[in-house]
Design an enzyme around this catalytic site. Structure first.
Site, PDB file in Angstrom:
ATOM      1  N   ASN A  45     -10.195   1.897   2.617  1.00  9.06           N
ATOM      2  CA  ASN A  45      -9.944   1.802   4.058  1.00  9.06           C
ATOM      3  C   ASN A  45     -10.443   3.044   4.800  1.00  9.06           C
ATOM      4  OD1 ASN A  45      -9.020  -0.765   4.110  1.00  9.06           O
ATOM      5  ND2 ASN A  45      -6.849  -0.266   4.236  1.00  9.06           N
TER       6      ASN A  45
ATOM      7  N   GLY B 282     -16.797  -1.202  19.014  1.00 11.52           N
ATOM      8  CA  GLY B 282     -15.569  -1.771  19.566  1.00 11.52           C
ATOM      9  C   GLY B 282     -14.748  -0.689  20.220  1.00 11.52           C
TER      10      GLY B 282
ATOM     11  N   LYS C 263      -3.115   3.565   9.487  1.00  9.88           N
ATOM     12  CA  LYS C 263      -2.006   4.042   8.658  1.00  9.88           C
ATOM     13  C   LYS C 263      -2.524   4.640   7.343  1.00  9.88           C
ATOM     14  CE  LYS C 263       1.137   1.653   5.753  1.00  9.88           C
ATOM     15  NZ  LYS C 263       1.906   0.464   5.449  1.00  9.88           N
TER      16      LYS C 263
ATOM     17  N   THR D 291       0.856  -1.196   0.000  1.00  8.24           N
ATOM     18  CA  THR D 291       0.000   0.000   0.000  1.00  8.24           C
ATOM     19  C   THR D 291       0.888   1.241   0.000  1.00  8.24           C
ATOM     20  OG1 THR D 291      -1.709  -1.200   1.156  1.00  8.24           O
ATOM     21  CG2 THR D 291      -1.850   1.205   1.231  1.00  8.24           C
TER      22      THR D 291
ATOM     23  N   CYS E  18      -3.298  -1.316   9.034  1.00  9.63           N
ATOM     24  CA  CYS E  18      -3.764  -0.719   7.763  1.00  9.63           C
ATOM     25  C   CYS E  18      -4.698   0.477   7.937  1.00  9.63           C
ATOM     26  CB  CYS E  18      -4.444  -1.777   6.914  1.00  9.63           C
ATOM     27  SG  CYS E  18      -3.267  -3.002   6.346  1.00  9.63           S
TER      28      CYS E  18
ATOM     29  N   GLU F 203      -4.073  -4.785  -2.574  1.00 11.91           N
ATOM     30  CA  GLU F 203      -4.691  -5.925  -1.877  1.00 11.91           C
ATOM     31  C   GLU F 203      -5.806  -5.418  -0.968  1.00 11.91           C
ATOM     32  OE1 GLU F 203      -4.431  -6.315   1.560  1.00 11.91           O
ATOM     33  OE2 GLU F 203      -3.067  -4.672   1.951  1.00 11.91           O
ATOM     34  N   PHE F 204      -6.787  -6.303  -0.727  1.00 14.11           N
ATOM     35  CA  PHE F 204      -7.878  -5.962   0.192  1.00 14.11           C
ATOM     36  C   PHE F 204      -8.065  -7.137   1.160  1.00 14.11           C
ATOM     37  CE2 PHE F 204      -8.592  -3.826  -3.866  1.00 14.11           C
ATOM     38  CZ  PHE F 204      -8.702  -2.502  -3.466  1.00 14.11           C
ATOM     39  N   LEU F 205      -6.987  -7.525   1.810  1.00 14.01           N
ATOM     40  CA  LEU F 205      -7.005  -8.731   2.642  1.00 14.01           C
ATOM     41  C   LEU F 205      -7.205  -8.380   4.110  1.00 14.01           C
ATOM     42  CD1 LEU F 205      -3.783 -10.370   1.114  1.00 14.01           C
ATOM     43  CD2 LEU F 205      -6.146 -10.679   0.344  1.00 14.01           C
ATOM     44  N   ARG F 206      -8.223  -8.993   4.711  1.00 14.10           N
ATOM     45  CA  ARG F 206      -8.400  -8.809   6.154  1.00 14.10           C
ATOM     46  C   ARG F 206      -7.608  -9.869   6.885  1.00 14.10           C
ATOM     47  NH1 ARG F 206     -14.314 -10.282   6.466  1.00 14.10           N
ATOM     48  NH2 ARG F 206     -13.449 -11.586   4.831  1.00 14.10           N
TER      49      ARG F 206
END
Ligand code: UDX
Length: 432
Positions: A205, A250, A260, A118, A257, A145-148
């Site tokens: 994000n 939460g 940032k 990123t 990510c 990328e869009f990885l959790r």
């Protein structure tokens, strides 16, 4: 196809495993010889569901290799090195340029550099200029990328979209072939320019961070008005224009990510001489959560000085061993600053990596029950399933938790059941 993935951190490892599952022969390269040795010895450097099993399988099938050097004939390189950020959002691109330097010293002209790290908007085009200055010619493509974390391999194989930012239209044929198994599943393939692709990543994000920050702020109003936070999330999320995801209350968003990327995006606004009014507000709203939560804990306990507080969940969310940007750690720091004594437990964290000794009194335990010893209250900070299955009956009958106070920062426990058992149960949107 033969593919090299450069930088075997979180994104790199998942990308390498994912590409090998798609049927490519993948070579993962990292300058960290110890990390490569560990991988070759069957030790996955991170906790992620099913990944170790997949590595073993792909390794045996010779679809996945790891090493510290590039292979002579490879032409497709995914760049997945880390892009660390400073507090003001400035991204350090030194590791990315170091990887590019190492590649151009080795690879003949005509390679494909796919940037998955990123990066701030505009970086790919700057890399194109850099290559020109060095008199080399490679295609530079942005493929964010869009990885959790915790679902990363699933997300790689089932993405909502594949974003390709390429100036060179000839590259797209190769990329279509590369992602063909996913395109066969009718996953949208968005072709755009590199700058837009970079912006899509950070803006996505930023949107997610916005949703979470707004919901957490609304939870304060729920406390005052006695509105129901769970029903509020559901009611908002059922509007298809909004969607149900990222509306769970939460302790604030964290991780490596979201915080940032939102700071980096805000910095890009500054760099281009314009101001974002929304991004700084989201950053401030999220930072405020930690102090707010600690104030509420202090009020509930009637002061926390020299009191033992047990805290379950040190990572930034469940299903990961990653503590980077963890809200739990920010909350712990504030509790320690007020001289509370912390007993920490986490199902996956490597405690020895956490350095707290100088900051105050904190002790880590390997067993959730031992963590409670002499504690005034238990704080639930992440949403691991195992926290929902704790034997609270036993805790109550054996008097393990001194004041029987449970503070649930993820609203995962059953309020009625705990109250019936005689606990004082505090949760978000109702008491916090
Ligand atoms: C994120 C993005 O989701 C992913 O697309 C990107 O590529 C990398 O960054 P990740 O950092 O793994 O992934 O975490 P994510 O699952 O998005 O959660 C981020 C933070 O938001 C966590 O602290 C989480 O607990 C919090 N969160 C998430 C909430 O508080 N409420 C929610 O409803 C969702």
């Amino acid at each position: 196809m033969h593919i090299t993935v450069v930088g075997i951190g979180y994104v790199g490892l998942i990308t390498a495993v994912g590409l090998a599952i798609l049927g490519h022969t993948v070579h993962g390269v990292d300058i960290d010889a110890q990390k490569i040795a560990d991988l070759l010895n069957g030790h996955c450097p991170l906790y992620e569901k099913n990944v170790q099993k997949k590595i073993n399988y792909l390794y045996a099938k010779k679809l996945l290799h790891f090493g510290t050097h590039y292979r002579r004939n490879d032409r497709i390189f995914f760049l997945t090195v880390g892009t660390p950020a400073s507090q003001d959002g400035t991204i350090d691109l030194t590791p990315l340029y170091a990887a590019i330097d190492s590649l151009i010293a080795f690879v003949p002209n005509g390679a494909l550099f796919l940037i998955k790290s990123t990066v701030p908007v505009g970086t790919s085009r700057k890399i194109v200029h850099y290559l020109k200055e060095k008199n080399v010619c490679h295609a530079v493509i942005s493929n964010p990328e869009f990885l959790r974390e915790g679902n990363a391999l699933y997300d790689f194989l089932n993405p909502d979209r594949i974003v390709i930012g390429a100036d060179n239209i000839h590259c797209t044929a190769i990329l279509t072939k590369l992602y063909q198994p996913l395109l066969n599943k009718k996953i949208p393939f968005l072709l755009t320019d590199p700058t837009t692709a970079e912006l899509i990543k950070q803006a996505s994000n930023a949107f997610l961070a916005n949703k979470i920050a707004l919901l957490n702020e609304l939870s304060d109003l729920c406390v005052q008005t006695k509105a129901d936070l769970g029903a509020l999330s559901l009611g908002i999320g059922l509007d298809k224009r909004i969607g149900e995801a990222y509306l769970k209350g939460g302790p604030g968003f964290g991780g490596s990510c979201l915080p940032k990327d939102i700071r980096s995006l805000n910095r890009s606004f500054h760099q281009y001489g314009i101001a974002s009014h929304i991004l700084p507000a989201v950053i401030a709203a999220n930072n405020y959560r930690f102090a707010y939560i600690v104030n509420r804990i202090t009020a509930i306990l009637g002061g926390i000085k020299n009191k033992i507080i047990a805290l379950y969940g040190l990572t930034f969310k469940a299903d990961t061993d990653d503590t980077r940007g963890s809200p739990s750690l920010s909350i712990i720091e504030l509790l320690l600053a007020q001289k509370a004594i912390i007993h920490g437990y986490d199902p996956k964290t490597k405690y020895d990596l956490l350095t707290y000794n100088e900051k105050g009194s904190i002790k880590f335990f390997n067993n959730p029950e031992e963590t409670l010893c002499e504690a005034e209250a238990l704080i639930i900070a992440t949403e691991w399933d195992i926290f929902q299955n704790i034997d609270f009956e036993k805790i109550k009958t054996k008097g393990m938790l001194k004041s029987n106070i449970i503070i649930d920062l993820r609203n995962i426990l059953n309020k009625d059941l705990l109250q019936q058992k005689g606990f004082s149960y505090y949760c978000l949107g109702r008491d916090i």
